[in-house]
Design a protein around this motif. Structure first.
Motif, mmCIF file in Angstrom:
data_model
loop_
_atom_site.group_PDB
_atom_site.id
_atom_site.type_symbol
_atom_site.label_atom_id
_atom_site.label_comp_id
_atom_site.label_asym_id
_atom_site.label_seq_id
_atom_site.Cartn_x
_atom_site.Cartn_y
_atom_site.Cartn_z
ATOM 1 N N THR A 72 -8.621 3.621 19.793
ATOM 2 C CA THR A 72 -9.287 4.381 20.854
ATOM 3 C C THR A 72 -10.004 3.463 21.828
ATOM 4 O O THR A 72 -9.807 3.559 23.047
ATOM 5 N N GLU A 73 -10.843 2.583 21.312
ATOM 6 C CA GLU A 73 -11.696 1.753 22.176
ATOM 7 C C GLU A 73 -10.965 0.555 22.773
ATOM 8 O O GLU A 73 -11.154 0.250 23.945
ATOM 9 N N SER A 74 -10.138 -0.117 21.996
ATOM 10 C CA SER A 74 -9.430 -1.294 22.503
ATOM 11 C C SER A 74 -8.035 -0.957 23.001
ATOM 12 O O SER A 74 -7.550 -1.563 23.949
ATOM 13 N N GLY A 75 -7.405 0.014 22.332
ATOM 14 C CA GLY A 75 -6.045 0.378 22.704
ATOM 15 C C GLY A 75 -5.966 1.401 23.822
ATOM 16 O O GLY A 75 -4.903 1.638 24.384
ATOM 17 N N GLY A 76 -7.090 2.044 24.117
ATOM 18 C CA GLY A 76 -7.127 3.013 25.208
ATOM 19 C C GLY A 76 -6.447 4.341 24.910
ATOM 20 O O GLY A 76 -6.192 5.120 25.817
ATOM 21 N N LEU A 77 -6.161 4.605 23.639
ATOM 22 C CA LEU A 77 -5.526 5.876 23.287
ATOM 23 C C LEU A 77 -6.567 6.981 23.204
ATOM 24 O O LEU A 77 -7.737 6.729 22.931
ATOM 25 N N ASP A 78 -6.131 8.195 23.426
ATOM 26 C CA ASP A 78 -6.986 9.352 23.215
ATOM 27 C C ASP A 78 -7.376 9.392 21.737
ATOM 28 O O ASP A 78 -6.551 9.096 20.865
ATOM 29 N N TYR A 79 -8.630 9.741 21.448
ATOM 30 C CA TYR A 79 -9.099 9.706 20.063
ATOM 31 C C TYR A 79 -8.294 10.617 19.150
ATOM 32 O O TYR A 79 -8.150 10.347 17.962
ATOM 33 N N ARG A 80 -7.706 11.692 19.672
ATOM 34 C CA ARG A 80 -6.894 12.577 18.826
ATOM 35 C C ARG A 80 -5.594 11.910 18.417
ATOM 36 O O ARG A 80 -5.174 12.016 17.265
ATOM 37 N N LEU A 81 -4.950 11.215 19.342
ATOM 38 C CA LEU A 81 -3.728 10.481 19.014
ATOM 39 C C LEU A 81 -4.054 9.327 18.056
ATOM 40 O O LEU A 81 -3.321 9.089 17.092
ATOM 41 N N SER A 82 -5.167 8.653 18.314
ATOM 42 C CA SER A 82 -5.593 7.572 17.414
ATOM 43 C C SER A 82 -5.794 8.099 16.000
ATOM 44 O O SER A 82 -5.423 7.441 15.022
ATOM 45 N N TRP A 83 -6.385 9.278 15.882
ATOM 46 C CA TRP A 83 -6.629 9.880 14.569
ATOM 47 C C TRP A 83 -5.319 10.166 13.845
ATOM 48 O O TRP A 83 -5.181 9.867 12.656
ATOM 49 N N VAL A 84 -4.339 10.715 14.562
ATOM 50 C CA VAL A 84 -3.042 11.009 13.952
ATOM 51 C C VAL A 84 -2.380 9.710 13.471
ATOM 52 O O VAL A 84 -1.875 9.642 12.346
ATOM 53 N N LEU A 85 -2.384 8.695 14.303
ATOM 54 C CA LEU A 85 -1.757 7.421 13.935
ATOM 55 C C LEU A 85 -2.484 6.755 12.769
ATOM 56 O O LEU A 85 -1.839 6.293 11.810
ATOM 57 N N ALA A 86 -3.801 6.708 12.822
ATOM 58 C CA ALA A 86 -4.578 6.085 11.744
ATOM 59 C C ALA A 86 -4.349 6.811 10.431
ATOM 60 O O ALA A 86 -4.134 6.186 9.382
ATOM 61 N N THR A 87 -4.366 8.127 10.473
ATOM 62 C CA THR A 87 -4.175 8.922 9.263
ATOM 63 C C THR A 87 -2.780 8.695 8.682
ATOM 64 O O THR A 87 -2.621 8.556 7.467
ATOM 65 N N GLY A 88 -1.766 8.618 9.521
ATOM 66 C CA GLY A 88 -0.393 8.379 9.055
ATOM 67 C C GLY A 88 -0.228 7.012 8.408
ATOM 68 O O GLY A 88 0.361 6.882 7.331
ATOM 69 N N ILE A 89 -0.787 5.991 9.043
ATOM 70 C CA ILE A 89 -0.694 4.632 8.503
ATOM 71 C C ILE A 89 -1.381 4.552 7.142
ATOM 72 O O ILE A 89 -0.831 4.031 6.166
ATOM 73 N N VAL A 90 -2.584 5.092 7.069
ATOM 74 C CA VAL A 90 -3.361 5.013 5.830
ATOM 75 C C VAL A 90 -2.726 5.880 4.734
ATOM 76 O O VAL A 90 -2.748 5.510 3.560
ATOM 77 N N ALA A 91 -2.133 7.000 5.100
ATOM 78 C CA ALA A 91 -1.476 7.860 4.096
ATOM 79 C C ALA A 91 -0.323 7.110 3.416
ATOM 80 O O ALA A 91 -0.148 7.225 2.202
ATOM 81 N N LEU A 92 0.444 6.359 4.174
ATOM 82 C CA LEU A 92 1.539 5.584 3.584
ATOM 83 C C LEU A 92 1.002 4.526 2.620
ATOM 84 O O LEU A 92 1.535 4.340 1.525
ATOM 85 N N TRP A 93 -0.051 3.837 3.011
ATOM 86 C CA TRP A 93 -0.665 2.827 2.154
ATOM 87 C C TRP A 93 -1.213 3.478 0.884
ATOM 88 O O TRP A 93 -1.037 2.959 -0.210
ATOM 89 N N ASN A 94 -1.870 4.622 1.042
ATOM 90 C CA ASN A 94 -2.431 5.339 -0.115
ATOM 91 C C ASN A 94 -1.352 5.698 -1.129
ATOM 92 O O ASN A 94 -1.535 5.519 -2.332
ATOM 93 N N PHE A 95 -0.256 6.247 -0.653
ATOM 94 C CA PHE A 95 0.814 6.650 -1.564
ATOM 95 C C PHE A 95 1.319 5.445 -2.345
ATOM 96 O O PHE A 95 1.477 5.504 -3.564
ATOM 97 N N HIS A 96 1.561 4.369 -1.640
ATOM 98 C CA HIS A 96 2.059 3.153 -2.280
ATOM 99 C C HIS A 96 1.072 2.662 -3.346
ATOM 100 O O HIS A 96 1.468 2.359 -4.476
#
Length: 108
Positions: A72-96
């Motif tokens: 959001t702050e460095s990448g300039g993405l909307d915080y909602r899109l950032s939330w979706v991306l962050a949640t997806g990345i972390v969900a994959l790591w969690n499952f593994h």
């Protein structure tokens, strides 16, 4: 979702993401244990699994917040899109991590 509700109530988006993540972690331990990994064990082993799961989720909660903030702050993405991306990345790591470590004896 809890995230959208908290943001709409004026919570800072990073704290909203953190709160939503913690609530989901509690639900996810139970569903992962019983459904995803078919773990019906009880007794002392549960405390060992909860400890591992808590460590994975603690690292994940911090990682989720950092990714959300950076996108959001460095990448300039909307915080909602950032939330979706962050949640997806972390969900994959969690499952593994939960498959390979938290519930290792049960999913191999």
């Amino acid at each position: 979702s809890i995230y959208i509700f908290l943001v709409s109530k004026g919570w800072f988006y990073v704290w909203s993401g953190t709160a939503a993540f913690v609530v989901s972690a509690i639900f996810n331990f139970t569903s992962n244990k019983l459904w995803t990994f078919g773990n019906r064990l009880s007794g002392a082993v549960i405390f060992h699994q909860i400890g591992k799961y808590a460590l994975v989720m603690g690292v994940s909660t911090v990682t989720n917040g950092v990714i959300l903030f950076v996108l959001t702050e460095s990448g300039g993405l909307d915080y909602r899109l950032s939330w979706v991306l962050a949640t997806g990345i972390v969900a994959l790591w969690n499952f593994h991590m939960n498959r390979r470590w938290t519930f290792k004896n049960l999913s191999s």
